[in-house]
Design a protein around this motif. Structure first.
Motif, PDB file in Angstrom:
ATOM      1  N   ARG A   1      20.838  52.266  44.099  1.00 23.11           N
ATOM      2  CA  ARG A   1      21.618  51.028  44.067  1.00 23.11           C
ATOM      3  C   ARG A   1      22.731  51.117  43.014  1.00 23.11           C
ATOM      4  O   ARG A   1      23.846  50.640  43.240  1.00 23.11           O
ATOM      5  CB  ARG A   1      20.696  49.847  43.774  1.00 23.11           C
ATOM      6  CG  ARG A   1      21.387  48.513  43.774  1.00 23.11           C
ATOM      7  CD  ARG A   1      20.448  47.341  43.996  1.00 23.11           C
ATOM      8  NE  ARG A   1      19.196  47.446  43.305  1.00 23.11           N
ATOM      9  CZ  ARG A   1      18.011  47.549  43.910  1.00 23.11           C
ATOM     10  NH1 ARG A   1      17.940  47.588  45.233  1.00 23.11           N
ATOM     11  NH2 ARG A   1      16.896  47.619  43.210  1.00 23.11           N
ATOM     12  N   ALA A   2      22.430  51.728  41.888  1.00 27.36           N
ATOM     13  CA  ALA A   2      23.459  51.860  40.845  1.00 27.36           C
ATOM     14  C   ALA A   2      24.608  52.747  41.310  1.00 27.36           C
ATOM     15  O   ALA A   2      25.771  52.498  40.968  1.00 27.36           O
ATOM     16  CB  ALA A   2      22.830  52.423  39.572  1.00 27.36           C
ATOM     17  N   ARG A   3      24.300  53.772  42.123  1.00 25.81           N
ATOM     18  CA  ARG A   3      25.341  54.666  42.613  1.00 25.81           C
ATOM     19  C   ARG A   3      26.153  54.056  43.752  1.00 25.81           C
ATOM     20  O   ARG A   3      27.335  54.372  43.904  1.00 25.81           O
ATOM     21  CB  ARG A   3      24.711  55.982  43.087  1.00 25.81           C
ATOM     22  CG  ARG A   3      24.114  56.849  41.984  1.00 25.81           C
ATOM     23  CD  ARG A   3      23.350  58.009  42.570  1.00 25.81           C
ATOM     24  NE  ARG A   3      22.693  58.815  41.530  1.00 25.81           N
ATOM     25  CZ  ARG A   3      21.473  59.338  41.644  1.00 25.81           C
ATOM     26  NH1 ARG A   3      20.766  59.126  42.755  1.00 25.81           N
ATOM     27  NH2 ARG A   3      20.959  60.039  40.659  1.00 25.81           N
ATOM     28  N   THR A   4      25.524  53.209  44.562  1.00 30.24           N
ATOM     29  CA  THR A   4      26.196  52.683  45.749  1.00 30.24           C
ATOM     30  C   THR A   4      26.700  51.255  45.574  1.00 30.24           C
ATOM     31  O   THR A   4      27.788  50.903  46.055  1.00 30.24           O
ATOM     32  CB  THR A   4      25.257  52.743  46.961  1.00 30.24           C
ATOM     33  OG1 THR A   4      24.049  52.013  46.665  1.00 30.24           O
ATOM     34  CG2 THR A   4      24.905  54.181  47.307  1.00 30.24           C
TER      35      THR A   4
ATOM     36  N   ARG B   1      20.006  45.335  38.795  1.00 24.73           N
ATOM     37  CA  ARG B   1      19.445  43.999  38.956  1.00 24.73           C
ATOM     38  C   ARG B   1      18.371  43.738  37.903  1.00 24.73           C
ATOM     39  O   ARG B   1      17.877  44.658  37.245  1.00 24.73           O
ATOM     40  CB  ARG B   1      18.845  43.854  40.354  1.00 24.73           C
ATOM     41  CG  ARG B   1      19.843  43.999  41.494  1.00 24.73           C
ATOM     42  CD  ARG B   1      19.138  43.871  42.828  1.00 24.73           C
ATOM     43  NE  ARG B   1      20.055  44.044  43.955  1.00 24.73           N
ATOM     44  CZ  ARG B   1      19.663  44.067  45.227  1.00 24.73           C
ATOM     45  NH1 ARG B   1      18.363  43.944  45.525  1.00 24.73           N
ATOM     46  NH2 ARG B   1      20.560  44.226  46.184  1.00 24.73           N
ATOM     47  N   THR B   2      18.003  42.476  37.788  1.00 26.18           N
ATOM     48  CA  THR B   2      16.959  42.106  36.831  1.00 26.18           C
ATOM     49  C   THR B   2      15.666  42.853  37.121  1.00 26.18           C
ATOM     50  O   THR B   2      14.997  43.350  36.199  1.00 26.18           O
ATOM     51  CB  THR B   2      16.712  40.588  36.880  1.00 26.18           C
ATOM     52  OG1 THR B   2      17.926  39.905  36.549  1.00 26.18           O
ATOM     53  CG2 THR B   2      15.629  40.193  35.889  1.00 26.18           C
ATOM     54  N   GLU B   3      15.315  42.971  38.399  1.00 26.25           N
ATOM     55  CA  GLU B   3      14.065  43.653  38.750  1.00 26.25           C
ATOM     56  C   GLU B   3      14.135  45.160  38.532  1.00 26.25           C
ATOM     57  O   GLU B   3      13.110  45.858  38.599  1.00 26.25           O
ATOM     58  CB  GLU B   3      13.686  43.363  40.204  1.00 26.25           C
ATOM     59  CG  GLU B   3      14.697  43.832  41.244  1.00 26.25           C
ATOM     60  CD  GLU B   3      15.702  42.754  41.622  1.00 26.25           C
ATOM     61  OE1 GLU B   3      16.202  42.806  42.764  1.00 26.25           O
ATOM     62  OE2 GLU B   3      15.978  41.865  40.785  1.00 26.25           O
ATOM     63  N   ASP B   4      15.346  45.674  38.288  1.00 27.07           N
ATOM     64  CA  ASP B   4      15.496  47.107  38.025  1.00 27.07           C
ATOM     65  C   ASP B   4      15.232  47.467  36.567  1.00 27.07           C
ATOM     66  O   ASP B   4      15.069  48.644  36.246  1.00 27.07           O
ATOM     67  CB  ASP B   4      16.925  47.554  38.374  1.00 27.07           C
ATOM     68  CG  ASP B   4      17.230  47.485  39.863  1.00 27.07           C
ATOM     69  OD1 ASP B   4      16.291  47.687  40.654  1.00 27.07           O
ATOM     70  OD2 ASP B   4      18.394  47.236  40.211  1.00 27.07           O
ATOM     71  N   ARG B   5      15.212  46.488  35.694  1.00 24.23           N
ATOM     72  CA  ARG B   5      15.158  46.792  34.266  1.00 24.23           C
ATOM     73  C   ARG B   5      13.878  47.518  33.871  1.00 24.23           C
ATOM     74  O   ARG B   5      13.908  48.467  33.077  1.00 24.23           O
ATOM     75  CB  ARG B   5      15.302  45.505  33.440  1.00 24.23           C
ATOM     76  CG  ARG B   5      16.711  44.933  33.443  1.00 24.23           C
ATOM     77  CD  ARG B   5      16.810  43.776  32.473  1.00 24.23           C
ATOM     78  NE  ARG B   5      18.158  43.228  32.428  1.00 24.23           N
ATOM     79  CZ  ARG B   5      18.521  42.242  31.614  1.00 24.23           C
ATOM     80  NH1 ARG B   5      17.629  41.705  30.785  1.00 24.23           N
ATOM     81  NH2 ARG B   5      19.758  41.791  31.623  1.00 24.23           N
TER      82      ARG B   5
END
Length: 346
Positions: free
Chosen positions: A81-84, A89-93
């Motif tokens: 997701r960070a690359r595209t 997101r909050t849930e990615d932390r």
């Protein structure tokens, strides 16, 4: 378990290396020697049995398996997701924090520093323990006796090195520190900085920090330092502590400036134990490897006369003496991966 143990261990997650590979899964590897060659993500940053531990007398890859299932698999979607989408997101932390913490600590560079710490501090700790048990062993205020006792403690520590430097002991430190840093990094602000041109490198120390200490190595994560995690030639994830945001939150995607790319690449090359990696279409920046690996500053030791009343000072530290870990899987691994017992009379 013996013959079924996986012997090739990636010290850099393949899910990260894939962001720097071409369509054929190839990237360029530059060694500190200056040699460069193409390699596949399946072979990059591989070491033999680097995470193998001994459980009940048998080799085990439980740490390698934990890295795959608990650290790398959960962050795969976050990195994609960070690359595209160029966002965290909050849930990615949480998965990103755990991945960054492990990436700071699972490397050859971090292991080398742990061994150096042991070589510097171990003999002094052993001497302190011996004097706490038997204060009449010698007089620390006498320079001649002190030098002799330090020499004897150094020799004794070298004899114990199979116990102090064994993978069980080293990886237990990595597990505990990963749990500690992951808790802290979860509260950090994580921002994707996106560039127009492929300029970023990664290395065998893929998560790096900006260091201001000019004397030597100042820990896996110096106080106040941001974390740089390049995830592709054009995407850099930056972690910043809450106390250093100054009330300002940078929205993703932010611009990857030339200065930030230079800082990230410089840190990647400085902290590399052996190699850095780049996409075949990325030009090598005009940055040289430091001539030598970072060393620890000379330890400052204050000697005093032992207190006979403090007979309990200097005991061997056990898990019960340390803060509890938050991650249940890490706690289970620590229970399974026991330290090697010290021999009687040591």
């Amino acid at each position: 378990m013996g013959n079924n143990v996986q012997r090739r261990h990636h010290t850099v997650a393949r899910v990260l290396l894939q962001g720097f590979a071409d369509g054929a899964g190839q990237l360029l590897q530059l060694h500190r020697s200056g040699a460069e060659h193409r390699t596949a993500t399946t072979n990059a940053s591989v070491r033999g049995e680097f995470y193998t531990v001994t459980i009940h007398g048998e080799p085990s890859t439980v740490v390698e398996e934990w890295l795959a299932t608990d650290i790398e698999d959960p962050v795969a979607e976050t990195l994609l997701r960070a690359r595209t989408e160029h966002t965290v997101r909050t849930e990615d932390r949480r998965p990103l924090a755990r991945f960054a913490a492990a990436s700071l600590l699972r490397t050859q560079a971090a292991r080398s520093q742990l061994l150096r710490i042991g070589d510097d501090v171990g003999p002094l700790t052993l001497l302190h323990y011996a004097l706490a048990q038997e204060p009449t062993l010698g007089d620390l205020t006498d320079p001649t006796q002190r030098s002799q006792m330090i020499a004897e403690a150094t020799a004794a520590y070298k004899r114990l090195s199979p116990l102090t430097d064994n993978p069980n002991a080293l990886l237990r430190v990595v597990l505990r520190k990963t749990d500690e840093l992951a808790q802290m990094l979860t509260d950090w602000e994580w921002t994707v900085h996106r560039g127009k041109h492929p300029v970023l490198l990664t290395g065998d120390s893929p998560a790096v920090t900006v260091r201001t200490n000019t004397v030597g190595w100042d820990g896996a994560l110096p106080a106040g330092a941001p974390v740089f995690l390049p995830i592709s030639p054009t995407h850099l994830i930056v972690g910043t502590a809450p106390e250093h945001r100054f009330g300002v939150t940078v929205a993703s995607p932010a611009t990857l400036t030339d200065d930030m790319a230079w800082a990230s690449n410089s840190c990647i090359m400085r902290e590399a134990a052996e190699s850095v990696f780049r996409h075949p279409a990325t030009s090598l920046p005009p940055i040289a490897f430091p001539p030598t690996a970072e060393v620890l500053p000379e330890p400052a030791v204050t000697w005093s006369v032992p207190d006979p009343a403090g007979s309990d000072v200097g005991g061997i530290v056990t898990d019960a003496d340390l803060p509890p870990v938050e991650d249940a899987r890490i706690a289970a691994l620590l229970r399974a991966i026991q330290n090697v017992d010290w021999p009687n009379g040591s």
